[in-house]
Design a protein around this motif. Structure first.
Motif, PDB file in Angstrom:
ATOM      1  N   VAL A  17     -43.794   1.061  -6.414  1.00 37.81           N
ATOM      2  CA  VAL A  17     -44.818   0.577  -7.334  1.00 37.81           C
ATOM      3  C   VAL A  17     -46.147   1.025  -6.774  1.00 37.81           C
ATOM      4  O   VAL A  17     -46.424   0.784  -5.601  1.00 37.81           O
ATOM      5  N   ASN A  22     -49.503  -3.265  -8.269  1.00 34.95           N
ATOM      6  CA  ASN A  22     -48.794  -4.393  -7.685  1.00 34.95           C
ATOM      7  C   ASN A  22     -49.651  -5.655  -7.692  1.00 34.95           C
ATOM      8  O   ASN A  22     -50.797  -5.631  -7.282  1.00 34.95           O
ATOM      9  N   TYR A  24     -49.243  -9.541  -6.242  1.00 38.00           N
ATOM     10  CA  TYR A  24     -48.464 -10.516  -5.483  1.00 38.00           C
ATOM     11  C   TYR A  24     -48.727 -11.901  -6.066  1.00 38.00           C
ATOM     12  O   TYR A  24     -49.859 -12.385  -6.057  1.00 38.00           O
ATOM     13  N   ASN A  35     -43.537 -10.176  -6.783  1.00 38.83           N
ATOM     14  CA  ASN A  35     -44.561  -9.197  -7.135  1.00 38.83           C
ATOM     15  C   ASN A  35     -44.362  -8.737  -8.562  1.00 38.83           C
ATOM     16  O   ASN A  35     -43.230  -8.472  -8.975  1.00 38.83           O
ATOM     17  N   ASP A  37     -45.238  -5.858 -11.434  1.00 43.00           N
ATOM     18  CA  ASP A  37     -45.708  -4.488 -11.667  1.00 43.00           C
ATOM     19  C   ASP A  37     -46.629  -4.540 -12.885  1.00 43.00           C
ATOM     20  O   ASP A  37     -46.177  -4.551 -14.020  1.00 43.00           O
TER      21      ASP A  37
END
Length: 165
Positions: A17, A22, A24, A35, A37
């Motif tokens: 990714v 990304n 988190y 996480n 995308d």
């Protein structure tokens, strides 16, 4: 696992990714990192959003139902509801994300530094922008704009930004 070509060492396989895609969201109930995308998020209908998230190293294709606060994973078609602050944050981000806007409207000026870029609205500080400068924005979640100004995706409050005409 992947075997290193030069050293022969076993190296854990990392999800592919782009760093700026990304997000988190935190730790799931089972302790795994969660996480999202951000580059995978697409509107499927007025109430549904398709997206991909990673639970630890596992890639999971999903669709959020933003009206009832749930998501379905594929291919098993299992309906899920948030059971941790991370999964709640995931849904908040996915349902509020407006995607990368292709026009020049995604360029903003941080006009009154210092300004904090955070992991999530009111979350941990990723970095502080200490000088007046332009940044790219990629959509919103409430009054916060997504930006990659720190080298990874975070959010900055709209009160710190002025957009180019």
């Amino acid at each position: 696992m992947v075997i290193g070509l030069v050293t022969g060492a076993v190296v854990p396989l990392q999800p592919i990714v782009a760093q700026s895609c990304n997000y988190y969201a935190g730790q799931a109930v089972g302790g795994q990192s969660l996480n999202v995308d951000l580059c995978s998020i697409t509107r499927a209908s007025a109430k549904s959003v398709d997206f991909v998230y990673y639970l630890g190293q596992e890639r999971i294709q999903s669709q959020a139902n933003c009206q009832d606060g749930s998501w379905v994973t594929f291919p098993e078609r299992q309906r899920n509801r948030p059971q941790s602050s991370a999964t709640q944050q995931m849904l908040t981000v996915v349902c509020g994300y407006q995607g990368r806007r292709p026009s020049s409207n995604n360029i903003a000026t941080v006009f009154d530094p210092p300004s904090n870029v955070r992991t999530a609205p009111n979350g941990k500080v990723l970095c502080a922008i200490r000088e007046r400068r332009t940044i790219h924005t990629y959509g919103t979640v409430g009054a916060w704009y997504y930006t990659d100004a720190c080298g990874e995706m975070g959010v900055i409050h709209s009160g710190q930004l002025k957009f180019q005409p």
